[in-house]
Design a protein around this motif. Structure first.
Motif, PDB file in Angstrom:
ATOM      1  N   ALA A 127       0.803  -1.228   0.000  1.00 21.82           N
ATOM      2  CA  ALA A 127       0.000   0.000   0.000  1.00 21.82           C
ATOM      3  C   ALA A 127       0.833   1.273   0.000  1.00 21.82           C
ATOM      4  N   GLY A 128       2.132   1.156   0.209  1.00 24.28           N
ATOM      5  CA  GLY A 128       2.973   2.349   0.212  1.00 24.28           C
ATOM      6  C   GLY A 128       3.901   2.394   1.410  1.00 24.28           C
ATOM      7  N   ASP A 129       4.789   3.373   1.397  1.00 19.89           N
ATOM      8  CA  ASP A 129       5.764   3.514   2.474  1.00 19.89           C
ATOM      9  C   ASP A 129       5.082   3.889   3.788  1.00 19.89           C
ATOM     10  N   LEU A 130       5.720   3.522   4.871  1.00 26.55           N
ATOM     11  CA  LEU A 130       5.227   3.898   6.191  1.00 26.55           C
ATOM     12  C   LEU A 130       5.262   5.417   6.352  1.00 26.55           C
ATOM     13  N   PRO A 131       4.364   5.970   7.147  1.00 23.38           N
ATOM     14  CA  PRO A 131       4.383   7.417   7.369  1.00 23.38           C
ATOM     15  C   PRO A 131       5.569   7.823   8.237  1.00 23.38           C
ATOM     16  N   ASP A 132       5.864   9.097   8.239  1.00 20.93           N
ATOM     17  CA  ASP A 132       6.844   9.630   9.183  1.00 20.93           C
ATOM     18  C   ASP A 132       6.113   9.842  10.506  1.00 20.93           C
ATOM     19  N   TRP A 133       6.405   8.987  11.481  1.00 23.16           N
ATOM     20  CA  TRP A 133       5.651   9.030  12.727  1.00 23.16           C
ATOM     21  C   TRP A 133       5.997  10.267  13.553  1.00 23.16           C
TER      22      TRP A 133
END
Length: 202
Positions: free
Chosen positions: A96-102
């Motif tokens: 689904a895509g790259d992880l967010p910047d937490w």
């Protein structure tokens, strides 16, 4: 005999023009609404109970003069953040895509996770074979937080099936099956007429 494709979440038949999906557009929209509402509700889960705070668990008074801490709220916050984070990781690993910047704070991370999942809902309902589990767990997380914040249980509404039998519906009902064999998805269930008072009590 060919099997009619159905939504994995509510079991309603999928429309003939849009069968290339696991979950129907109704369940997709309901989850999108829940994810949109969840961050604001989550931010209201105050671990220090007061007149305006939720009371969902036991209170623990730390040593000294610090106020009591609501262990139930802490557990709920941790549980909900964990559910959101696990599905973000799962969907990311599934394509689904790259992880967010937490962000740094837990409340901000929950908001980021909800936003990330909402943006990828259309992908999930069409591509992820376990989207029914995601829908169930994320809806449950939203419901538990909302009930903790509002401090009341869901109201049950008696509705009448086409055969005359009385079914029970709540705001979070995903559907119902009547004893006559008829199955109702959420939209159809909520559209049924409210049962007459005498029949509702039967």
């Amino acid at each position: 005999m060919d099997t009619i494709p159905a939504c994995v979440a509510c079991t309603r038949p999928l429309p003939a023009w849009d069968t290339a999906r696991f979950a129907c557009d109704g369940c997709q929209q309901q989850l999108a609404d829940a994810l949109a509402e969840l961050p604001a509700l989550y931010a209201q889960l105050d671990v220090t109970p007061g007149r305006s705070g939720p009371r969902v668990g036991s209170l623990h008074t730390a040593a000294g003069s610090r106020p009591p801490v609501d262990i139930g709220v802490i557990d709920l916050r941790t549980q909900v953040a964990g559910v959101l984070g696990s599905w973000v990781r799962d969907w990311s690993e599934s394509g689904a895509g790259d992880l967010p910047d937490w962000p740094a704070t837990e409340t901000a991370r929950v908001a980021a996770a909800c936003r990330w999942l909402r943006w990828r809902l259309d992908w999930a309902v069409r591509m992820h074979p376990a989207v029914d589990e995601a829908i169930r767990e994320l809806r449950d997380a939203h419901r538990e937080v909302r009930l903790a914040v509002e401090g009341r249980d869901e109201r049950t509404v008696p509705v009448t099936c086409g055969c005359g039998a009385v079914l029970r519906a709540t705001v979070s009902s995903r559907g119902a099956r009547c004893g006559c064999g008829r199955e109702y998805g959420r939209t159809e269930l909520m559209a049924l007429p409210v049962a007459a008072r005498g029949r509702a009590a039967a």
